[in-house]
Design a protein around this motif. Structure first.
Motif, short mmCIF file in Angstrom:
data_model
loop_
_atom_site.label_atom_id
_atom_site.label_comp_id
_atom_site.label_asym_id
_atom_site.label_seq_id
_atom_site.Cartn_x
_atom_site.Cartn_y
_atom_site.Cartn_z
N HIS A 156 4.46 -18.97 4.45
CA HIS A 156 3.94 -20.15 5.15
C HIS A 156 2.64 -19.83 5.88
CE1 HIS A 156 4.06 -23.99 7.18
NE2 HIS A 156 4.10 -23.41 8.36
N ARG A 157 2.58 -18.68 6.55
CA ARG A 157 1.36 -18.31 7.27
C ARG A 157 0.20 -18.10 6.30
NH1 ARG A 157 2.92 -20.59 11.57
NH2 ARG A 157 4.42 -19.46 12.88
N LEU A 158 0.47 -17.57 5.13
CA LEU A 158 -0.59 -17.38 4.14
C LEU A 158 -1.13 -18.73 3.68
CD1 LEU A 158 0.93 -14.43 2.11
CD2 LEU A 158 -1.29 -14.41 3.26
N TYR A 159 -0.26 -19.70 3.48
CA TYR A 159 -0.75 -21.03 3.12
C TYR A 159 -1.60 -21.62 4.24
CZ TYR A 159 1.81 -21.64 -1.25
OH TYR A 159 2.24 -21.54 -2.55
N GLN A 160 -1.19 -21.42 5.49
CA GLN A 160 -1.98 -21.92 6.61
C GLN A 160 -3.34 -21.25 6.66
OE1 GLN A 160 0.93 -21.17 9.77
NE2 GLN A 160 1.13 -23.37 10.06
N ALA A 161 -3.38 -19.93 6.45
CA ALA A 161 -4.65 -19.22 6.44
C ALA A 161 -5.53 -19.69 5.29
CB ALA A 161 -4.40 -17.71 6.34
N ASP A 162 -4.93 -19.90 4.14
CA ASP A 162 -5.63 -20.42 2.97
C ASP A 162 -6.24 -21.78 3.28
OD1 ASP A 162 -5.68 -19.99 -0.27
OD2 ASP A 162 -5.49 -22.11 0.25
N TRP A 163 -5.48 -22.59 4.00
CA TRP A 163 -5.94 -23.94 4.37
C TRP A 163 -7.19 -23.85 5.26
CZ3 TRP A 163 -3.29 -27.52 1.73
CH2 TRP A 163 -3.48 -28.87 2.05
N LEU A 164 -7.21 -22.86 6.15
CA LEU A 164 -8.37 -22.69 7.03
C LEU A 164 -9.64 -22.44 6.23
CD1 LEU A 164 -6.90 -20.43 9.88
CD2 LEU A 164 -7.29 -22.90 9.93
N ILE A 165 -9.54 -21.67 5.18
CA ILE A 165 -10.70 -21.39 4.33
C ILE A 165 -11.12 -22.61 3.55
CG2 ILE A 165 -11.47 -20.08 2.31
CD1 ILE A 165 -9.81 -17.73 3.35
N ARG A 166 -10.14 -23.35 3.03
CA ARG A 166 -10.45 -24.46 2.15
C ARG A 166 -10.91 -25.71 2.88
NH1 ARG A 166 -5.30 -25.63 -0.71
NH2 ARG A 166 -6.52 -27.06 -1.98
N TYR A 167 -10.36 -25.96 4.06
CA TYR A 167 -10.62 -27.25 4.72
C TYR A 167 -11.15 -27.15 6.15
CZ TYR A 167 -7.92 -29.07 0.81
OH TYR A 167 -7.47 -29.38 -0.45
N TYR A 168 -11.17 -25.96 6.74
CA TYR A 168 -11.55 -25.84 8.15
C TYR A 168 -12.79 -24.98 8.37
CZ TYR A 168 -7.26 -28.22 9.49
OH TYR A 168 -6.27 -29.16 9.66
N ASP A 169 -13.51 -24.70 7.31
CA ASP A 169 -14.78 -23.97 7.39
C ASP A 169 -14.64 -22.58 7.99
OD1 ASP A 169 -16.06 -26.18 6.30
OD2 ASP A 169 -16.53 -27.06 8.24
N PHE A 170 -13.48 -21.97 7.88
CA PHE A 170 -13.31 -20.58 8.28
C PHE A 170 -13.77 -19.68 7.14
CE2 PHE A 170 -10.94 -22.37 11.63
CZ PHE A 170 -10.49 -21.40 12.51
#
Length: 403
Positions: A273-287
């Motif tokens: 779950h944390r990996l998906y959240q981190a992945d989301w940061l790259i894809r949608y949160y400009d991290f």
């Protein structure tokens, strides 16, 4: 359905459950015309059922669970003592069409073990999609798992009929592949993904059809010693180099009579779950990948707080952010504010100065956001710098929210 076909379905639907890279996102909207069958919609597809009654979006099966390869982590490896089965091309086509007519499904996810050769297997997978499209006018969603060792022209042909192609990287490092899947080659996998990416770009430029929903991949989590940071950096590289739509993270599941080099226990699902959240940061949160890596401790994401909150706690000097004047990049980094909430805030503040109650109406996670933001009637004071802030914001153990 005759008993022999039903038995194959039970075996091969169950064998496909370990493949997570299955999604209809990004598929073009299509409706069936005269003498055609099926449709796709922008909101995804639904009403598919596995033999055990679980509702899924696609008929998700393997063409066969026989396999020439002996990957240590795979339940279908050639040395595994499992019940085997194999569909014919026509059987898969018939199942897909008949299930659609019964309103069970609106699409097909088809993968396979490797039989005879990668080319032979890839040709069979493509024949299924080709028959559905040409012989039955099927307009529903088709996702084909591509065989990276297959000839490039076979993968190219598959893209003419499939909505999405996926090629699994399986493991994030070449060293892990050599240890757990020595018959697979990381360079071959990446070359096949690059080939698909080139064809997708070319097809868009020429306004023709080729895997219009893009390509995805899957990586196994917890079968080796790879850290979360390394996994996320690998994903960021793939998003940038081959334009992936999605990376799916699949927690390793111990298998019967597994190899002694594998872990005895599965990793905690919270890690996935944390990996998906981190992945989301790259894809949608400009991290960036470096930003996300900064949220990890010794390469691993915390299981009790999400990566976005972890990053904010490590970068308290950049907070609090004023919701009425802060730029979008920093608002996206406020824990508790999702991308949609940020866009609503930016739109609303053009007309009025936002108060804390206004932010509460735009975000459902104000508790996490409060220490990191300023509103017209609110400042967090010394709250952002409190040493106990982390413990106050820890998620309940059963909660699995996305930021």
């Amino acid at each position: 359905m005759d008993e022999a076909l039903a038995k194959k379905l039970r075996i091969l639907a169950d064998a496909a459950k370990y493949d997570a890279s299955c999604s209809s996102s990004g598929a073009p909207k299509r409706k069936a015309g005269k003498d055609e069958l099926g449709s796709t919609t922008g909101s995804g597809i639904c009403h598919a059922y596995t033999p055990d009654g679980r509702c899924i979006s696609l008929l998700k099966i393997l063409l066969t669970n026989y396999c020439l390869f002996d990957c240590a982590y795979c339940i279908n490896r050639r040395s595994s003592n499992v019940q085997r089965a194999r569909f014919s091309v026509q059987e898969v086509v018939t199942l897909t069409v008949e299930f659609y007519k019964r309103n069970y499904i609106e699409g097909l996810f088809l993968s396979s073990g490797i039989i005879k050769s990668p080319d032979y297997t890839m040709e069979l997978l493509t024949r299924v999609a080709k028959s559905l499209r040409r012989d039955h006018g099927f307009r529903g969603y088709i996702h084909l798992k591509s065989i990276p060792e297959a000839s490039p022209w076979l993968i190219e042909e598959a893209g003419l009929y499939a909505d999405r192609l996926s090629i699994n990287v399986e493991l994030p490092t070449e060293a892990s592949l050599q240890t757990l899947a020595p018959e697979k080659d990381g360079a071959t996998i990446l070359n096949a993904m690059a080939q698909v990416a080139e064809r997708i770009v070319e097809a868009k430029a020429e306004r023709r059809r080729f895997s219009p929903a893009g390509q995805s991949t899957q990586v196994i989590v917890g079968a080796d010693a790879t850290t979360d940071e390394a996994l996320i950096r690998k994903s960021a590289h793939l998003y940038g180099s081959v334009g992936l739509k999605r990376v799916y993270y699949s927690a390793f599941s111990p298998i019967p009579e597994g190899s002694g080099i594998l872990p005895l226990k599965a990793p905690p699902l919270q890690r996935e779950h944390r990996l998906y959240q981190a992945d989301w940061l790259i894809r949608y949160y400009d991290f960036s990948a470096d930003d996300v890596a900064d949220a990890a401790d010794d390469g691993m994401f915390s299981l009790d707080i999400d990566p976005k909150l972890a990053w904010a706690l490590k970068n308290r000097h950049r907070f609090p952010v004023d919701v009425n004047t802060g730029d979008r990049e920093m608002l996206l980094r406020v824990p508790g504010l999702g991308a949609r909430a940020v866009d609503k805030i930016i739109k609303a503040r053009r007309h009025t100065r936002l108060r804390l109650d206004d932010v509460a109406r735009l975000s459902s996670a104000l508790k996490r956001a409060r220490p990191f933001l300023i509103a017209a009637d609110y400042t967090p004071g010394g709250l952002t710098d409190r040493l106990d802030l982390r413990s106050r914001l820890v998620e309940p153990a059963q909660q699995l929210s996305l930021f």
